[in-house]
Scaffold this active site. Sequence first.
Site, PDB file in Angstrom:
ATOM      1  N   ASN A 161      43.005  96.954 -42.301  1.00  0.00           N
ATOM      2  CA  ASN A 161      41.898  97.434 -41.476  1.00  0.00           C
ATOM      3  C   ASN A 161      42.336  97.402 -40.015  1.00  0.00           C
ATOM      4  O   ASN A 161      42.313  96.355 -39.374  1.00  0.00           O
ATOM      5  CB  ASN A 161      40.662  96.544 -41.709  1.00  0.00           C
ATOM      6  N   TRP A 162      42.717  98.563 -39.530  1.00  0.00           N
ATOM      7  CA  TRP A 162      43.244  98.624 -38.151  1.00  0.00           C
ATOM      8  C   TRP A 162      42.140  98.560 -37.101  1.00  0.00           C
ATOM      9  O   TRP A 162      42.439  98.432 -35.912  1.00  0.00           O
ATOM     10  CB  TRP A 162      44.043  99.917 -37.957  1.00  0.00           C
ATOM     11  N   LYS A 163      40.914  98.710 -37.532  1.00  0.00           N
ATOM     12  CA  LYS A 163      39.768  98.716 -36.602  1.00  0.00           C
ATOM     13  C   LYS A 163      39.998  99.747 -35.489  1.00  0.00           C
ATOM     14  O   LYS A 163      40.602 100.780 -35.755  1.00  0.00           O
ATOM     15  CB  LYS A 163      39.528  97.299 -36.052  1.00  0.00           C
ATOM     16  N   HIS A 221      31.157  96.427 -43.259  1.00  0.00           N
ATOM     17  CA  HIS A 221      31.955  95.418 -42.559  1.00  0.00           C
ATOM     18  C   HIS A 221      31.052  94.658 -41.581  1.00  0.00           C
ATOM     19  O   HIS A 221      30.164  95.244 -40.960  1.00  0.00           O
ATOM     20  CB  HIS A 221      33.121  96.072 -41.822  1.00  0.00           C
ATOM     21  N   GLU A 223      31.440  93.647 -38.689  1.00  0.00           N
ATOM     22  CA  GLU A 223      31.403  94.128 -37.298  1.00  0.00           C
ATOM     23  C   GLU A 223      30.414  95.282 -37.146  1.00  0.00           C
ATOM     24  O   GLU A 223      29.771  95.432 -36.113  1.00  0.00           O
ATOM     25  CB  GLU A 223      32.819  94.527 -36.848  1.00  0.00           C
ATOM     26  N   GLU A 239      34.419  88.183 -47.223  1.00  0.00           N
ATOM     27  CA  GLU A 239      34.899  87.859 -45.887  1.00  0.00           C
ATOM     28  C   GLU A 239      33.913  86.926 -45.201  1.00  0.00           C
ATOM     29  O   GLU A 239      32.932  87.383 -44.590  1.00  0.00           O
ATOM     30  CB  GLU A 239      35.011  89.128 -45.040  1.00  0.00           C
ATOM     31  N   GLY A 291      38.953  87.209 -37.731  1.00  0.00           N
ATOM     32  CA  GLY A 291      39.517  87.264 -36.380  1.00  0.00           C
ATOM     33  C   GLY A 291      39.535  85.935 -35.646  1.00  0.00           C
ATOM     34  O   GLY A 291      39.716  85.900 -34.436  1.00  0.00           O
ATOM     35  N   SER A 310      41.335  86.258 -41.410  1.00  0.00           N
ATOM     36  CA  SER A 310      42.503  85.533 -40.903  1.00  0.00           C
ATOM     37  C   SER A 310      43.632  85.368 -41.921  1.00  0.00           C
ATOM     38  O   SER A 310      44.282  84.321 -41.970  1.00  0.00           O
ATOM     39  CB  SER A 310      42.079  84.171 -40.345  1.00  0.00           C
ATOM     40  N   GLY A 345      42.959  92.267 -41.147  1.00  0.00           N
ATOM     41  CA  GLY A 345      42.698  92.882 -39.845  1.00  0.00           C
ATOM     42  C   GLY A 345      43.899  92.700 -38.930  1.00  0.00           C
ATOM     43  O   GLY A 345      44.882  93.429 -39.004  1.00  0.00           O
ATOM     44  N   GLY A 346      43.824  91.687 -38.086  1.00  0.00           N
ATOM     45  CA  GLY A 346      44.841  91.435 -37.063  1.00  0.00           C
ATOM     46  C   GLY A 346      46.282  91.533 -37.543  1.00  0.00           C
ATOM     47  O   GLY A 346      47.107  92.204 -36.911  1.00  0.00           O
TER      48      GLY A 346
HETATM   49  P1  PGA Z   1      41.213  89.489 -39.579  1.00  0.00           P
HETATM   50  O1  PGA Z   1      40.115  90.605 -39.899  1.00  0.00           O
HETATM   51  O2  PGA Z   1      42.268  89.583 -40.645  1.00  0.00           O
HETATM   52  O3  PGA Z   1      41.713  89.835 -38.216  1.00  0.00           O
HETATM   53  O4  PGA Z   1      40.509  88.182 -39.629  1.00  0.00           O
HETATM   54  C1  PGA Z   1      39.639  90.780 -41.188  1.00  0.00           C
HETATM   55  C2  PGA Z   1      38.559  91.806 -41.208  1.00  0.00           C
HETATM   56  O5  PGA Z   1      37.920  92.062 -40.200  1.00  0.00           O
HETATM   57  O6  PGA Z   1      38.303  92.415 -42.219  1.00  0.00           O
END
Ligand code: PGA
Length: 243
Positions: free
Chosen positions: A8-10, A86, A88, A158, A164, A201, A222-223
């Site tokens: 997930n590159w956001k 998600h 966010e 999640e 994050g 994470s 994500g990250g």
């Molecule tokens: P993260 O993000 O790996 O940076 O914690 C995960 C996500 O938002 O799905």
Amino acid sequence: MKKLIVANWKMRVNSEEEAVKLARASDHAGVIICPPFPFIPVIKRNVRRAALGAQDIFWEKGGAYTGEISGTILKNIGAQYVIVGHSERRKWLKETDQMVNNKIFAALTAGLTAILCVGEPLRVRKQGFAAAKKFVANQLKKDLESVSRTSRLIIAYEPLWAIGTGVVDTPEDSLQMARFIKFFLKSQKSKLKVNVLYGGSVTGKNAGHMLQSKEIQGALVGGASLKPAEFKKIIQACSLNFE
Ligand code: PGA
């Protein structure tokens, strides 16, 4: 053991050049790259093994919905998967469970596989694991209302406090939650059978531990999906079948 890894590159990749470079470095079987919408077509042309996913979808098929994107458009530009609900989006766009439910239907109708994100906030987890289960069950119930049995549904567990933050769940608790999610959905009227991913994470360092159980079918990353060396370690930890 073959796992799925959702990258997930956001909103963190800014140019086609950057997107293609990163996609090439992530191009393995079992990887689902979810870039910002505009980069889906160019990545599709530049990868051979990875699949493409979108980070969101709108629930209507088409019409006067400025700024939105339909399942048909996503399918036509090369996406096979779509992340729905998600945290966010729930937070910043105020997406409700009803909206998430509508989006799941839109994804399935368009022939996409929906990756539904669920997870409890810290204040709930602090009340204990039973409270976390209750929270997740409630999300699943609402988000999957009237969804009948399908092979195109994946659940990403999640916990919000792990996204994050660098604070990862324990392998024991995430496994327990994955089992609970499967049990809960099977016990509902529609008897949904799903694969469960863990997200929050995930790094090259902890992926091996987090994904060791065969009851967790992969990770939503994500990250670490933006750091090729780190992402490669996650792929290796998953002992992906590359061909
Ligand atoms: P993260 O993000 O790996 O940076 O914690 C995960 C996500 O938002 O799905």
